[in-house]
Design a protein around this motif. Sequence first.
Motif, PDB file in Angstrom:
ATOM      1  N   THR A   1     -47.434  73.731 -42.542  1.00  0.00           N
ATOM      2  CA  THR A   1     -47.997  74.024 -41.225  1.00  0.00           C
ATOM      3  C   THR A   1     -46.973  73.932 -40.102  1.00  0.00           C
ATOM      4  O   THR A   1     -47.283  74.277 -38.962  1.00  0.00           O
ATOM      5  CB  THR A   1     -49.157  73.066 -40.903  1.00  0.00           C
ATOM      6  OG1 THR A   1     -48.665  71.715 -40.916  1.00  0.00           O
ATOM      7  CG2 THR A   1     -50.279  73.212 -41.919  1.00  0.00           C
ATOM      8  N   ARG A   2     -45.766  73.488 -40.428  1.00  0.00           N
ATOM      9  CA  ARG A   2     -44.682  73.404 -39.440  1.00  0.00           C
ATOM     10  C   ARG A   2     -43.411  73.928 -40.103  1.00  0.00           C
ATOM     11  O   ARG A   2     -42.962  73.385 -41.110  1.00  0.00           O
ATOM     12  CB  ARG A   2     -44.472  71.964 -38.952  1.00  0.00           C
ATOM     13  CG  ARG A   2     -45.659  71.443 -38.159  1.00  0.00           C
ATOM     14  CD  ARG A   2     -45.617  69.951 -37.904  1.00  0.00           C
ATOM     15  NE  ARG A   2     -46.789  69.575 -37.133  1.00  0.00           N
ATOM     16  CZ  ARG A   2     -46.773  69.024 -35.921  1.00  0.00           C
ATOM     17  NH1 ARG A   2     -45.607  68.751 -35.355  1.00  0.00           N
ATOM     18  NH2 ARG A   2     -47.884  68.734 -35.286  1.00  0.00           N
ATOM     19  N   VAL A   3     -42.856  74.980 -39.551  1.00  0.00           N
ATOM     20  CA  VAL A   3     -41.646  75.587 -40.107  1.00  0.00           C
ATOM     21  C   VAL A   3     -40.612  75.703 -39.005  1.00  0.00           C
ATOM     22  O   VAL A   3     -40.890  76.268 -37.938  1.00  0.00           O
ATOM     23  CB  VAL A   3     -41.928  76.984 -40.693  1.00  0.00           C
ATOM     24  CG1 VAL A   3     -40.629  77.613 -41.213  1.00  0.00           C
ATOM     25  CG2 VAL A   3     -42.959  76.897 -41.816  1.00  0.00           C
ATOM     26  N   GLN A   4     -39.424  75.158 -39.229  1.00  0.00           N
ATOM     27  CA  GLN A   4     -38.328  75.296 -38.272  1.00  0.00           C
ATOM     28  C   GLN A   4     -37.377  76.363 -38.772  1.00  0.00           C
ATOM     29  O   GLN A   4     -36.687  76.195 -39.775  1.00  0.00           O
ATOM     30  CB  GLN A   4     -37.586  73.977 -38.076  1.00  0.00           C
ATOM     31  CG  GLN A   4     -36.491  74.105 -37.011  1.00  0.00           C
ATOM     32  CD  GLN A   4     -36.153  72.784 -36.362  1.00  0.00           C
ATOM     33  OE1 GLN A   4     -36.633  71.745 -36.764  1.00  0.00           O
ATOM     34  NE2 GLN A   4     -35.310  72.823 -35.361  1.00  0.00           N
ATOM     35  N   TYR A   5     -37.381  77.492 -38.065  1.00  0.00           N
ATOM     36  CA  TYR A   5     -36.501  78.601 -38.410  1.00  0.00           C
ATOM     37  C   TYR A   5     -35.166  78.422 -37.700  1.00  0.00           C
ATOM     38  O   TYR A   5     -35.119  78.066 -36.513  1.00  0.00           O
ATOM     39  CB  TYR A   5     -37.110  79.926 -37.953  1.00  0.00           C
ATOM     40  CG  TYR A   5     -38.429  80.277 -38.596  1.00  0.00           C
ATOM     41  CD1 TYR A   5     -38.478  81.054 -39.749  1.00  0.00           C
ATOM     42  CD2 TYR A   5     -39.621  79.842 -38.041  1.00  0.00           C
ATOM     43  CE1 TYR A   5     -39.691  81.384 -40.337  1.00  0.00           C
ATOM     44  CE2 TYR A   5     -40.843  80.164 -38.621  1.00  0.00           C
ATOM     45  CZ  TYR A   5     -40.867  80.940 -39.766  1.00  0.00           C
ATOM     46  OH  TYR A   5     -42.070  81.266 -40.337  1.00  0.00           O
ATOM     47  N   ALA A   6     -34.090  78.691 -38.410  1.00  0.00           N
ATOM     48  CA  ALA A   6     -32.774  78.793 -37.779  1.00  0.00           C
ATOM     49  C   ALA A   6     -32.585  80.245 -37.350  1.00  0.00           C
ATOM     50  O   ALA A   6     -33.240  81.152 -37.868  1.00  0.00           O
ATOM     51  CB  ALA A   6     -31.684  78.384 -38.754  1.00  0.00           C
ATOM     52  N   VAL A   7     -31.710  80.476 -36.383  1.00  0.00           N
ATOM     53  CA  VAL A   7     -31.471  81.830 -35.869  1.00  0.00           C
ATOM     54  C   VAL A   7     -29.994  82.157 -36.046  1.00  0.00           C
ATOM     55  O   VAL A   7     -29.121  81.370 -35.654  1.00  0.00           O
ATOM     56  CB  VAL A   7     -31.873  81.939 -34.385  1.00  0.00           C
ATOM     57  CG1 VAL A   7     -31.598  83.350 -33.860  1.00  0.00           C
ATOM     58  CG2 VAL A   7     -33.346  81.584 -34.205  1.00  0.00           C
ATOM     59  N   ASP A   8     -29.708  83.329 -36.644  1.00  0.00           N
ATOM     60  CA  ASP A   8     -28.310  83.701 -36.853  1.00  0.00           C
ATOM     61  C   ASP A   8     -27.729  84.371 -35.607  1.00  0.00           C
ATOM     62  O   ASP A   8     -28.407  84.535 -34.584  1.00  0.00           O
ATOM     63  CB  ASP A   8     -28.148  84.577 -38.099  1.00  0.00           C
ATOM     64  CG  ASP A   8     -28.790  85.963 -37.972  1.00  0.00           C
ATOM     65  OD1 ASP A   8     -29.119  86.378 -36.843  1.00  0.00           O
ATOM     66  OD2 ASP A   8     -28.962  86.624 -39.014  1.00  0.00           O
TER      67      ASP A   8
END
Length: 446
Positions: free
Chosen positions: A153-160
């Motif tokens: 329910t919680r996802v931390q996406y990294a950004v390229d």
Amino acid sequence: MQAEQNTSPAGSLVGEEYEVEVGPVAHGGHCVARTAEGQVLFVRHALPGERVVARVTEGEEGARFLRADAVEILDASKDRIEAPCPFAGPGRCGGCDWQHAKPGAQRRLKGEVVAEQLKRLAGLTPEEAGWDGTVMPAEGDKLPAGEVPAWRTRVQYAVDADGNAGLRRHRSHEVEPIDHCMIAAPGVSELGVEKHDWAGMESVEAIAASGSQDRQVILTPRPGARLPLVELDRPVSVMRVGEKDGGVHRVHGRPFVRERADGRTYRVGSGGFWQVHPKAADTLVTAVMQGLLPRKGDMALDLYCGVGLFAGALADRVGDTGAVLGIESGKRAVEDARHNLAGFDRVRIEQGKVEAVLPRTGISEVDLVVLDPPRAGAGRKTVEHLASLGARRIAYVACDPAALARDLGYFRSGGYRVRMLRVFDLFPMTHHVECVAILEPAAKGS
């Protein structure tokens, strides 16, 4: 963790390949193997009993161990399946450790890790810990091989650098761009984070409360970057992390989400901790309360209490003649806990580190204790203090079996024994596992 080196000249072995027999599972999502020369390999994407070609990803000559990926399976385990996620595998997304194992095998491997840590660090067999070796799936997660529970329910996406949202590769800052995360809960997937351009952002955290329809996105900009103008796929509150103070600031929408557990609603502020699996909070509260068996009039402690999940459950059960003290270091979490538990006159929440605040309270005895420490565990000093309070029962909630085992060893030295241990697979496809240990004075069980 850096590999230990000897004093002789050393050279990188990254890229070297070894044909090896894979040994037992180890804590951390890998298995143990040895090269023909006897050097230890920690191999990901392998299963016990397999014969594989392992390619070194980290390590040098003379190191105590090397890290490697299984890049070719020569003799497969009967527990192996094709990884359902197209982004899983050597050199790809580092979020899931066991996509290549059947669900039942994943739970069995986790159980073997817990048992090994208990024996090595606490000197306990599963029988001595009151555990039958079973790792229980969460409600609704017992699916056939090849089907993946959408639980996160919680996802931390990294950004390229190009503004693409993705997930980190294993032990790397490199980003694996994705178009969908299979373990993301439906509420997270509905936001469509992967479809948008996040140029200038360091990370994008998507939160889908399981106790309400609240949705939240927390943006962390790169230094000097402006917030992007993004229309997400559904109404959502947006926050940003401040560049100077690291605080979370509201852009629009509520600065919190609402979660439900044990029949109560909890406010969880931006970036605050709540269990990630939608069934986890209720599962853990049930296990803790069944283990503690609170009575009316009990005095209880909830340590590392977060927004008050266990404190609220305890307060309901000890009644108006009982009392609960919660201790939490996070300022925002304390504000939320006080708000969430404002209806209980005999609940108090103190802010600060447990090891500093607990001695200052002057409390010399309690009936019950719940502690849910961070991954590093509570530590010897705190455990020794708790053992001196004479609690009838103690519930220890742990997300790391090594830290749990170390602390159980300290409790054992302080006169407590493990009455019961329950282990839950609240992080399917990963190596993580959640444990609830119930302790009581050793004299009672002798």
